[in-house]
Every structure is written in structure tokens, then in C-alpha cells.
Design a protein around this motif. Structure first.
Motif, PDB file in Angstrom:
ATOM      1  N   GLU A 223       0.807  -1.217   0.000  1.00  0.00           N
ATOM      2  CA  GLU A 223       0.000   0.000   0.000  1.00  0.00           C
ATOM      3  C   GLU A 223       0.838   1.264   0.000  1.00  0.00           C
ATOM      4  N   LEU A 224       1.970   1.227   0.694  1.00  0.00           N
ATOM      5  CA  LEU A 224       2.770   2.434   0.901  1.00  0.00           C
ATOM      6  C   LEU A 224       4.091   2.358   0.151  1.00  0.00           C
ATOM      7  N   ASN A 225       4.070   2.823  -1.060  1.00  0.00           N
ATOM      8  CA  ASN A 225       5.274   2.833  -1.874  1.00  0.00           C
ATOM      9  C   ASN A 225       5.339   4.169  -2.586  1.00  0.00           C
ATOM     10  N   PRO A 226       6.256   5.023  -2.258  1.00  0.00           N
ATOM     11  CA  PRO A 226       7.411   4.839  -1.376  1.00  0.00           C
ATOM     12  C   PRO A 226       7.021   4.916   0.098  1.00  0.00           C
ATOM     13  N   VAL A 227       7.998   4.656   0.954  1.00  0.00           N
ATOM     14  CA  VAL A 227       7.788   4.726   2.396  1.00  0.00           C
ATOM     15  C   VAL A 227       7.376   6.153   2.757  1.00  0.00           C
ATOM     16  N   PRO A 228       6.330   6.319   3.576  1.00  0.00           N
ATOM     17  CA  PRO A 228       5.857   7.659   3.944  1.00  0.00           C
ATOM     18  C   PRO A 228       6.930   8.499   4.640  1.00  0.00           C
ATOM     19  N   GLU A 229       6.832   9.798   4.456  1.00  0.00           N
ATOM     20  CA  GLU A 229       7.784  10.751   5.027  1.00  0.00           C
ATOM     21  C   GLU A 229       7.883  10.617   6.541  1.00  0.00           C
ATOM     22  N   CYS A 230       6.766  10.406   7.229  1.00  0.00           N
ATOM     23  CA  CYS A 230       6.806  10.307   8.693  1.00  0.00           C
ATOM     24  C   CYS A 230       7.662   9.133   9.149  1.00  0.00           C
ATOM     25  N   MET A 231       7.708   8.067   8.369  1.00  0.00           N
ATOM     26  CA  MET A 231       8.524   6.901   8.712  1.00  0.00           C
ATOM     27  C   MET A 231      10.009   7.217   8.537  1.00  0.00           C
ATOM     28  N   ARG A 232      10.319   8.048   7.577  1.00  0.00           N
ATOM     29  CA  ARG A 232      11.718   8.381   7.299  1.00  0.00           C
ATOM     30  C   ARG A 232      12.253   9.482   8.210  1.00  0.00           C
ATOM     31  N   SER A 233      11.346  10.345   8.746  1.00  0.00           N
ATOM     32  CA  SER A 233      11.885  11.529   9.416  1.00  0.00           C
ATOM     33  C   SER A 233      11.310  11.892  10.783  1.00  0.00           C
TER      34      SER A 233
END
Length: 173
Positions: free
Chosen positions: A93-103
Motif C-alpha cells: 500500500e505504501l510505496n514509497p515509504v511515507p515521510e513520517c517513517m523516514r523523518s
């Protein structure tokens, strides 16, 4: 709208607080929100009692770049009425990884797990694998004698999960 029985609402940018207060007496609701924009959302607590909760979770992760705390918690008064829905694969469902997960996501907690072991483990592993800033991750199964073995197996599988954040404290009960 205090005497409203039916509502069919289509909106691009609802004021969520005023909207929820205005529909307290609605008995039938049809709702279409075309643009979910949760840029200021910092803390999300989501009850997984509805069949579409994991799709909502995916959308909220996608649209909440500042999310710092995520809690999935089955409300006590929903335990008897909730269904065990099939969860969406966050990986798909989430591609690319959501911004909140990265930052920004720092705290993740899942309390009161229900559903199949594989589906729960997949959601938790996705978050552990992709949340780069995660400081604390807690999975609190609240097992019963009937579910104790299932919970132990799930905890063992999660103990061997890859953590994206080197500083994450993992709590599994």
C-alpha cells in the motif's frame, strides 16, 4: 445540525473538530473526503475495530509527514463487537515509504492485539523496518489463556525483526 438524521457530505478540506461536533445526532452518514491532508498531525491513536482500519492507517501515514507518535489500541468497549478484518499489506500500500517513517515517527505502540498472527506481525515489522527515527516500539498483546501460545510465537518472531533505528527500544509483552 443537531436534528439531522441523514447526511451526505462531500468535502475537500473538512475542519475535523467542527465537523465531528456538528454530526453528533446523524443516524446515517455518507462521507467522501477527497483530500486528506494531515500535515500537522503529531499524535495518532487508532482503534482497529473496523474492517477498514488498516486502509485508514495507510492513508494517514501517507498524509501525515509530521507524525511522531502512533498508537493502535483496541478500545475496551469494542472488544466484543470488533471483527477480525484482513489487514492491507502496508508494504504494498505504501510505496514509497511515507515521510513520517523516514523523518519523524518516534513512538509506536500496539495494545490489545486481535486478528491473525501473520497480519499483525506484518504490520509491526513494516513499521520497525521503515521507521528510521523510532525511539520506542511496544507491542502489548494482553493475552488470555486461549491466546497465550499465539502471542508467545508472535513475540518470538518480532524479536528477530530488523530495526531501522539503531536506538529503538523494543518492548514486547
Amino acid at each position: 445540525m443537531s436534528k439531522l438524521d441523514d447526511a451526505d457530505i462531500e468535502s475537500r478540506y473538512p475542519d475535523t473538530n467542527n465537523f465531528i461536533r456538528s454530526i453528533t445526532s446523524v443516524k446515517r452518514l455518507s462521507l467522501c473526503i477527497r483530500s486528506l491532508n494531515a500535515e500537522e498531525l503529531n499524535n495518532l491513536k487508532l482503534c482497529p475495530c473496523d474492517t477498514n482500519w488498516s486502509k485508514l492507517l495507510a492513508r494517514l501515514l501517507e498524509k501525515s509527514p509530521s507524525l511522531r507518535e502512533l498508537e493502535i489500541c483496541l478500545n475496551d468497549d469494542h472488544k466484543d463487537t470488533c471483527v477480525d478484518p484482513p489487514l492491507v499489506s502496508l508494504e504494498n500500500e505504501l510505496n514509497p515509504v511515507p515521510e513520517c517513517m523516514r523523518s519523524s515517527l518516534e513512538t509506536f505502540k500496539w495494545k490489545g492485539i486481535h486478528g491473525s498472527q501473520k497480519e499483525v506481525v506484518d504490520v509491526v515489522k513494516y513499521i520497525l523496518r521503515n521507521a528510521c527515527c523510532l525511539e520506542t516500539a511496544a507491542v502489548l498483546s494482553q493475552s488470555t489463556p486461549e491466546t497465550e501460545d499465539k502471542c508467545k510465537m508472535m513475540i518470538q518472531e518480532l524479536l528477530h525483526s530488523f530495526l531501522s533505528s539503531a536506538t529503538c527500544q523494543l518492548v514486547l509483552e
